[in-house]
Design a protein around this motif. Structure first.
Motif, PDB file in Angstrom:
ATOM      1  N   ASN A 314       0.819  -1.208   0.000  1.00 50.16           N
ATOM      2  CA  ASN A 314       0.000   0.000   0.000  1.00 50.16           C
ATOM      3  C   ASN A 314       0.857   1.265   0.000  1.00 50.16           C
ATOM      4  O   ASN A 314       1.839   1.344   0.736  1.00 50.16           O
ATOM      5  CB  ASN A 314      -0.910   0.024   1.226  1.00 50.16           C
ATOM      6  CG  ASN A 314      -1.925  -1.119   1.206  1.00 50.16           C
ATOM      7  OD1 ASN A 314      -2.092  -1.777   0.187  1.00 50.16           O
ATOM      8  ND2 ASN A 314      -2.585  -1.346   2.309  1.00 50.16           N
ATOM      9  N   VAL A 315       0.451   2.223  -0.818  1.00 53.83           N
ATOM     10  CA  VAL A 315       1.112   3.529  -0.844  1.00 53.83           C
ATOM     11  C   VAL A 315       0.033   4.590  -0.621  1.00 53.83           C
ATOM     12  O   VAL A 315      -0.865   4.756  -1.440  1.00 53.83           O
ATOM     13  CB  VAL A 315       1.833   3.774  -2.187  1.00 53.83           C
ATOM     14  CG1 VAL A 315       2.537   5.123  -2.169  1.00 53.83           C
ATOM     15  CG2 VAL A 315       2.830   2.660  -2.473  1.00 53.83           C
ATOM     16  N   ASP A 316       0.121   5.289   0.497  1.00 53.55           N
ATOM     17  CA  ASP A 316      -0.888   6.269   0.917  1.00 53.55           C
ATOM     18  C   ASP A 316      -0.602   7.622   0.257  1.00 53.55           C
ATOM     19  O   ASP A 316       0.436   8.235   0.512  1.00 53.55           O
ATOM     20  CB  ASP A 316      -0.838   6.397   2.448  1.00 53.55           C
ATOM     21  CG  ASP A 316      -2.120   6.995   3.003  1.00 53.55           C
ATOM     22  OD1 ASP A 316      -2.717   7.828   2.303  1.00 53.55           O
ATOM     23  OD2 ASP A 316      -2.516   6.649   4.130  1.00 53.55           O
ATOM     24  N   ILE A 317      -1.523   8.090  -0.621  1.00 54.44           N
ATOM     25  CA  ILE A 317      -1.343   9.372  -1.324  1.00 54.44           C
ATOM     26  C   ILE A 317      -2.668  10.142  -1.280  1.00 54.44           C
ATOM     27  O   ILE A 317      -3.638   9.778  -1.956  1.00 54.44           O
ATOM     28  CB  ILE A 317      -0.894   9.160  -2.784  1.00 54.44           C
ATOM     29  CG1 ILE A 317       0.430   8.377  -2.828  1.00 54.44           C
ATOM     30  CG2 ILE A 317      -0.740  10.492  -3.500  1.00 54.44           C
ATOM     31  CD1 ILE A 317       0.837   7.919  -4.191  1.00 54.44           C
ATOM     32  N   GLY A 318      -2.699  11.177  -0.462  1.00 57.28           N
ATOM     33  CA  GLY A 318      -3.904  12.002  -0.360  1.00 57.28           C
ATOM     34  C   GLY A 318      -5.093  11.211   0.136  1.00 57.28           C
ATOM     35  O   GLY A 318      -5.021  10.504   1.141  1.00 57.28           O
ATOM     36  N   GLN A 319      -6.207  11.322  -0.587  1.00 55.21           N
ATOM     37  CA  GLN A 319      -7.424  10.615  -0.176  1.00 55.21           C
ATOM     38  C   GLN A 319      -7.458   9.168  -0.685  1.00 55.21           C
ATOM     39  O   GLN A 319      -8.429   8.447  -0.442  1.00 55.21           O
ATOM     40  CB  GLN A 319      -8.662  11.363  -0.674  1.00 55.21           C
ATOM     41  CG  GLN A 319      -8.764  11.458  -2.208  1.00 55.21           C
ATOM     42  CD  GLN A 319     -10.037  12.122  -2.662  1.00 55.21           C
ATOM     43  OE1 GLN A 319     -11.122  11.835  -2.138  1.00 55.21           O
ATOM     44  NE2 GLN A 319      -9.929  13.035  -3.625  1.00 55.21           N
ATOM     45  N   PHE A 320      -6.383   8.770  -1.354  1.00 62.22           N
ATOM     46  CA  PHE A 320      -6.341   7.424  -1.943  1.00 62.22           C
ATOM     47  C   PHE A 320      -5.227   6.578  -1.332  1.00 62.22           C
ATOM     48  O   PHE A 320      -4.207   7.103  -0.870  1.00 62.22           O
ATOM     49  CB  PHE A 320      -6.119   7.505  -3.458  1.00 62.22           C
ATOM     50  CG  PHE A 320      -7.143   8.317  -4.184  1.00 62.22           C
ATOM     51  CD1 PHE A 320      -8.412   7.811  -4.399  1.00 62.22           C
ATOM     52  CD2 PHE A 320      -6.845   9.594  -4.642  1.00 62.22           C
ATOM     53  CE1 PHE A 320      -9.365   8.562  -5.075  1.00 62.22           C
ATOM     54  CE2 PHE A 320      -7.789  10.357  -5.314  1.00 62.22           C
ATOM     55  CZ  PHE A 320      -9.058   9.842  -5.529  1.00 62.22           C
ATOM     56  N   ILE A 321      -5.442   5.275  -1.352  1.00 65.96           N
ATOM     57  CA  ILE A 321      -4.379   4.322  -1.053  1.00 65.96           C
ATOM     58  C   ILE A 321      -4.189   3.473  -2.306  1.00 65.96           C
ATOM     59  O   ILE A 321      -5.100   2.734  -2.707  1.00 65.96           O
ATOM     60  CB  ILE A 321      -4.720   3.440   0.167  1.00 65.96           C
ATOM     61  CG1 ILE A 321      -4.737   4.300   1.435  1.00 65.96           C
ATOM     62  CG2 ILE A 321      -3.693   2.311   0.311  1.00 65.96           C
ATOM     63  CD1 ILE A 321      -5.118   3.554   2.692  1.00 65.96           C
ATOM     64  N   PHE A 322      -3.034   3.635  -2.941  1.00 61.25           N
ATOM     65  CA  PHE A 322      -2.725   2.862  -4.146  1.00 61.25           C
ATOM     66  C   PHE A 322      -2.097   1.532  -3.728  1.00 61.25           C
ATOM     67  O   PHE A 322      -1.241   1.490  -2.833  1.00 61.25           O
ATOM     68  CB  PHE A 322      -1.770   3.631  -5.048  1.00 61.25           C
ATOM     69  CG  PHE A 322      -2.423   4.788  -5.755  1.00 61.25           C
ATOM     70  CD1 PHE A 322      -2.888   4.651  -7.053  1.00 61.25           C
ATOM     71  CD2 PHE A 322      -2.585   6.007  -5.115  1.00 61.25           C
ATOM     72  CE1 PHE A 322      -3.490   5.716  -7.712  1.00 61.25           C
ATOM     73  CE2 PHE A 322      -3.188   7.084  -5.758  1.00 61.25           C
ATOM     74  CZ  PHE A 322      -3.648   6.937  -7.064  1.00 61.25           C
TER      75      PHE A 322
END
Length: 744
Positions: A314-322
């Motif tokens: 998981n990569v946490d970026i803003g309102q999203f988790i890619f």
């Protein structure tokens, strides 16, 4: 207590030993100061140390304490090496070198396993609390010297031949090369020189003890014996094999939207995640590929033909988790099933998700097979999602490795005429139409090949345009025509060139890719909300389905499941024995309670094991396997997969019962009898049972009164602790006596 004898006659010396029978504790106040527990200890089960009068080799108590303290320092260093050695052996029996019975056809596998089994046997013989330290060290070094090089040579050969073994090492030892992992094994660093041996031999007559590392040695002995006895079942290998099923339930953030990045191996998923995570960290290598200035251990880039992504990350970026995922169609069959399971687990755990579907644009311009294979795999995950509007609002097509704008134009032009041609499967056509619609509406992402973003290409392009404008202006001047428009363009191009020389255009382009992807994600999020308004009956029906070629691979995986469960029971058994014999955080009464709790349970399945016996790590493994069973239940012929053999547990549990019964106090014996009555007579109102139970109840009441007094303020805490310690020593001695007798 020091006993001085006036005789050298052994019989007389034994006769004169202190005994509780010889001391009456109610004669006078002086004798009441004797510690009855200590006298009983001397009398019943501790060996006397006796020396004849002419053997002048005793030292005073303070000297002995000093001597023991110095030996303890050495013993603690020895303990570190023992624990590392045990951990190395555990790793080596878990290596997946014989998952497909390679021992029958691969000589290096059979040699490795034979040497490892021999080593375990030799170490098991050497590590003994009754052996002197110098002899143990010599024995361990000899065993390692005989077997280590043979095993490491075999492992290196297996690594070269077995891609699964290479895969396993990369997963479990991130950041280390496989050869490094192998060379670090069995490096027993505890060494004694000639003077050390002299000192140990000299002080051995003063009878130093191993108390400071006794627990470690005994637990190691239990583990080694079990590994040796069950070596040919290869249970730890199956446990490690199943360990590749990833479980991230505790890390799920229900307040964020999950973007699952899907695509074939080497399509560029990890590159895209690195760009999203930190665009300023991206560089281009000399061979025109994306790379990073500083590596991120969670999203590694690979420039080989094999993937570096083995789990979902998981990569946490803003309102999203890619979510970075393994390749949809790994070249190795076993990996394919694990990848499918891990991706499905991640998707199924989150509440709100959509997909970045990555497509190799360069490959697609010449061949559509990879695209169709990807769609087949995605359809296996999507299940029977029938609503087209819902599907088109959870998929963002992402084309990677685009050579130039012409390549993308070709892909768009040929989509209807060639890419969708001869496709008859309706589910495949549905996804192809969704991608076509996304292209038409500009709801897709395109990422060019790395060299497209190089700054010098932009410089060359601008310099060429400037030169062309200059030539045009010269021609117009010669003709006497107006050149204001060209002059303005020339000034603009020179300004762009100046800015390009000052700023990092490459970083700007990486940031632009990130902004484009985040913008597309925000856009599809809004579209999804609009599409689902008034359609609460639309549910996500993700299912774990298998292709025809994957079912045999799953069956192969299931063959290891029973061994996985059996190894879990083995670990729980050893941890239970260690808890009952050595855990000082539990009182003897609490351990009696655990013992009675287990006695009443009919153990047949993993779920029958009391939670008090299951560590957090083991519980996590059980939950992981439960999730696996739930996912594949439609493909599983075994209706009761958690049923296992508890014979070894029951045997060792019986040893524990006998040890506790032998060391029990009168009050504990009465409780023991009471539990037997409950178990065998199931107390009823019948006359025989009443005759049995009434006296027991009276005795227990009297015993309870004694226990109350014993634990009252009149009895010092140190006395209670001393009595409990003596009881635990007796339990340990009884257990290991039975254990050794059984082994013989």
């Amino acid at each position: 207590m020091i006993c001085v004898y006036s005789t050298q006659n052994n019989e007389e010396m034994n006769y004169r030993k202190i005994s509780s029978k010889k001391i009456h504790f109610n004669k006078n106040n002086q004798q009441q100061k004797f510690d009855i527990s200590y006298i009983i200890l001397l009398d019943e089960f501790l060996d006397y140390v006796q020396q004849k009068q002419d053997d002048f080799n005793q030292i005073g108590f303070i000297c002995y304490q000093y001597l023991q303290s110095q030996v303890d320092v050495v013993l603690k260093e020895f303990e570190k090496e023992l624990l590392q050695l045990q951990d190395d052996i555990k790793q080596m029996i878990e290596f997946p070198v014989n998952l497909n019975n390679e021992i029958e056809v691969k000589q290096n596998v059979s040699q490795y396993l034979e040497s490892l089994k021999t080593l375990i046997s030799e170490i098991c013989t050497v590590v003994n609390v009754d052996e002197s330290l110098d002899k143990m060290v010599i024995g361990l070094l000899k065993a390692l010297n005989d077997q280590r090089q043979k095993m490491l040579k075999c492992l290196n050969q297996i690594f070269e031949e077995n891609s699964q073994f290479e895969h396993y090492l990369k997963i479990n030892y991130k950041g280390k090369l496989p050869n490094e992992v192998v060379q670090q094994l069995l490096q027993f660093q505890f060494k004694l020189d000639e003077s050390d041996f002299k000192v140990l031999q000299e002080i051995s007559k003063y009878q130093y003890n191993y108390d400071v590392i006794k627990k470690t040695m005994l637990i190691m002995s239990i583990n080694l014996k079990q590994w040796f006895e069950q070596f040919d079942l290869y249970l730890p290998q199956s446990l490690a094999y199943f360990g590749r099923i990833h479980h991230q339930k505790d890390n799920i953030n229900l307040n964020k939207h999950y973007v699952i990045v899907l695509g074939m191996t080497k399509v560029g998923k990890s590159t895209l995640l690195n760009i999203l995570n930190n665009p300023e960290n991206i560089i281009i290598t000399q061979d025109k590929k994306f790379d990073v200035k500083q590596k991120n251990s969670k999203i590694l880039l690979s420039h080989k033909n094999t993937s570096q992504t083995f789990y979902t990350e998981n990569v946490d970026i803003g309102q999203f988790i890619f979510v970075d995922t393994p390749g949809l169609r790994d070249t190795h069959g076993d990996n394919r099933v694990f990848n499918h399971l891990n991706i499905f687990n991640q998707i199924n755990q989150v509440r709100d998700q959509f997909f970045l579907f990555m497509i190799d644009g360069e490959l697609l311009s010449t061949n559509k097979n990879d695209l169709i294979d990807s769609i087949v795999q995605i359809n296996l995950i999507l299940g029977d999602q029938l609503d087209d509007q819902y599907l088109e609002n959870i998929i963002i097509p992402t084309f990677t490795k685009i050579r130039d704008d012409f390549t993308m134009e070709q892909i768009i032009t040929k989509w209807q005429t060639e890419t969708m041609k001869d496709i008859t499967d309706q589910k495949q056509l549905k996804i192809l139409n969704i991608i076509k619609k996304a292209i038409d509406e500009q709801h897709y992402v395109k990422i060019y090949q790395a060299e497209h973003y190089e700054v010098h290409q932009e410089l060359n392009k601008l310099e060429l345009e400037i030169q062309q404008l200059k030539d045009e202006i010269c021609e117009l001047v010669e003709k006497g025509e107006e050149s204001k428009e060209q002059q303005a363009k020339l000034r603009q191009k020179k300004k762009e060139l100046e800015q390009l020389n000052k700023a990092s255009l490459f970083e700007d382009k990486m940031i632009q890719i990130k902004q484009d992807i985040l913008g597309k994600c925000e856009n599809i999020l809004e579209r999804k909300k609009i599409a689902l308004q008034g359609k609460s009956d639309i549910n996500q029906k993700f299912e774990f389905k298998l292709s025809d070629e994957e079912q045999p691979l799953l069956n192969k995986l299931l063959a290891h499941r029973d061994k996985f469960y059996q190894q879990i029971v083995n670990i729980i058994t050893n941890e239970f024995i260690a808890k009952m014999l050595f855990d000082n955080s539990m009182s003897i009464d609490e351990k009696f309670s655990v013992r009675y709790q287990i006695d009443d349970i009919n153990l047949e399945r993993i779920e029958d094991i009391p939670k008090v016996l299951i560590s957090e790590k083991i519980q996590s493994q059980i939950e992981k396997l439960d999730r696996f069973n739930n996912n594949i239940k439609e493909h599983d012929k075994n209706e009761d997969p958690t049923k296992v053999d508890f014979m070894e547990f029951k045997k060792k549990f019986q040893f524990i019962c006998e040890a506790f019964k032998n060391a029990a106090s009168k009050h504990q014996i009465l409780i023991y009898k009471w539990n037997e009555v409950i178990q065998f007579h199931k107390i009823s109102l019948s006359i025989p049972n009443i005759l049995i139970t009434v006296p027991l109840v009276l005795l227990m009441a009297i015993s309870a009164g004694n226990e109350l007094f014993k634990n009252s303020l009149f009895v010092k805490q140190t006395e209670k602790e001393k009595e409990e310690k003596l009881q635990l020593i007796k339990i340990q001695q009884t257990y290991f006596t039975q254990f050794e007798n059984k082994s013989k």
